[in-house]
Design an enzyme around this catalytic site. Structure first.
Site, PDB file in Angstrom:
ATOM      1  N   LYS A   1       0.143   9.776   7.639  1.00 42.79           N
ATOM      2  CA  LYS A   1      -1.195   9.321   7.237  1.00 42.79           C
ATOM      3  C   LYS A   1      -2.202   9.673   8.316  1.00 42.79           C
ATOM      4  CE  LYS A   1      -2.026   5.192   4.640  1.00 42.79           C
ATOM      5  NZ  LYS A   1      -1.873   3.731   4.658  1.00 42.79           N
TER       6      LYS A   1
HETATM    7  C1  E4P Z   1      -2.904   1.748   2.128  1.00 41.97           C
HETATM    8  O1  E4P Z   1      -2.500   2.879   2.189  1.00 41.97           O
HETATM    9  C2  E4P Z   1      -4.004   1.237   2.941  1.00 41.97           C
HETATM   10  O2  E4P Z   1      -3.776   1.473   4.301  1.00 41.97           O
HETATM   11  C3  E4P Z   1      -4.237  -0.224   2.701  1.00 41.97           C
HETATM   12  O3  E4P Z   1      -4.100  -0.500   1.326  1.00 41.97           O
HETATM   13  C4  E4P Z   1      -5.597  -0.669   3.235  1.00 41.97           C
HETATM   14  O4  E4P Z   1      -5.852  -1.960   2.817  1.00 41.97           O
HETATM   15  P1  E4P Z   1      -7.009  -2.851   3.459  1.00 41.97           P
HETATM   16  O5  E4P Z   1      -8.327  -2.296   3.042  1.00 41.97           O
HETATM   17  O6  E4P Z   1      -6.760  -4.218   2.892  1.00 41.97           O
HETATM   18  O7  E4P Z   1      -6.837  -2.797   4.952  1.00 41.97           O
END
Ligand code: E4P
Length: 235
Positions: A85
Site C-alpha cells: 500500500k
Molecule cells: C483501508 O484500506 C483503509 O486504510 C481504511 O479503511 C481507512 O479507514 P479510516 O478512514 O477509518 O482510517
C-alpha cells in the site's frame, strides 16, 4: 464484488474466513497500532498464511519515497499474496505515483491508498496501480458524496479498459457499505465490527423464533397423531 476485512486481528479474520465471506484483507499503520501488533513481519506472515492465496495489503510507513520503495520491496518478499500500500501523495503533497509505477514495473501488486478524489484515482490507475483505495468515510467528511466518486471512477475504468480495481475503505456506517456496493466498488474493505450488524436483523430473529416454536408444536402434534394412529390400529 469482493469483500476484504479491514483488520490485523487474526481471530476476527479467522472467524469471518470460516463464514466464507472474506476474499482478502487490508491493513494500515493505524490498524496495526489499534490491533496491538508488536512485530509487523510476524503479524503479516501469520495473517498472510491464514489468507492462503487471498491478497493482504500492507502499508509503507514513511513519507520518504526511497524508504517507501525499499519497504515495498521488502514487504512483497515476505509472501506471494502481499499487496504493497502506497499513499497517492505523502503528507507534504509530493506525488508518490512514481513509487507506485516502479513497484508495479517490478511485478509487485500495489494498492494506491488514501484516495479522496476522482483525479487521484485515475492518475493512480494510469501509474499502474493494481487497486485504488477510495476512502468513502473521509470523502464524506469533506462534504462530498463517495457514491458519485466511486461511480465516476468505475465508469472511467470500464470506458478505458483499465484492469485496476476499486477498493472502497474508510467504512463508518452500514449505509457506506450499501452505497459502495451499489456504486460500483470491485471490493469493499470492511472493519470486522460491521459484519455482525450486516448479517443480523431483529425481524429475521423473530421469524426464526416463530419457526422454531412452531416446529416444536408441529412435532408434538405429529407425535400425538402417530400415538392416536397406533392406538386406533390396536383396537
Ligand atoms: C483501508 O484500506 C483503509 O486504510 C481504511 O479503511 C481507512 O479507514 P479510516 O478512514 O477509518 O482510517
Amino acid at each position: 464484488m469482493k469483500i476484504f476485512i479491514d483488520s490485523a486481528d487474526i481471530l476476527q479474520i479467522e472467524t469471518w474466513l470460516e463464514q466464507g465471506i472474506v476474499d482478502g484483507a487490508t491493513t494500515n499503520p493505524s490498524i496495526m497500532y489499534k490491533d496491538g501488533i508488536s512485530d509487523l513481519r510476524a503479524a503479516v506472515l501469520d495473517i498472510s498464511k491464514l489468507l492462503g492465496d487471498r491478497p493482504l495489503s500492507v502499508e509503507v510507513t514513511s513519507n520518504d519515497q526511497g524508504i517507501m520503495l525499499s519497504q515495498g520491496r521488502s514487504f512483497a518478499s515476505w509472501s506471494r499474496n502481499i499487496v504493497v500500500k502506497i499513499p497517492v501523495i505523502n503528507e507534504f503533497g509530493d506525488s508518490c505515483l512514481g513509487v507506485i509505477h516502479a513497484l508495479v514495473q517490478e511485478g509487485i501488486a500495489v494498492n494506491a491508498t488514501a484516495i479522496l478524489s476522482f483525479n487521484q484515482a485515475i492518475l493512480a490507475a494510469k501509474a499502474g496501480a493494481t487497486y485504488v483505495s477510495i476512502f468513502a468515510g473521509r470523502v464524506a467528511d469533506e462534504g462530498n458524496d463517495p457514491g458519485i466518486v466511486i461511480r465516476n471512477v468505475r465508469n472511467w475504468i470500464e470506458d478505458w479498459g483499465f484492469k485496476t480495481e476499486i477498493i472502497v475503505g474508510s467504512i463508518r456506517t452500514l449505509m457506506d457499505i450499501q452505497n459502495a456496493a451499489l456504486s460500483g466498488a470491485h471490493v469493499i474493505t470492511i472493519p470486522p465490527q460491521f459484519l455482525p450488524k450486516m448479517v443480523d436483523h431483529k425481524y429475521t430473529r423473530e421469524t426464526v423464533r416463530q419457526f422454531v416454536q412452531d416446529a416444536e408444536r408441529a412435532e408434538e402434534q405429529m407425535v400425538k397423531a402417530q400415538g392416536v394412529k397406533v392406538g386406533s390400529s390396536k383396537k
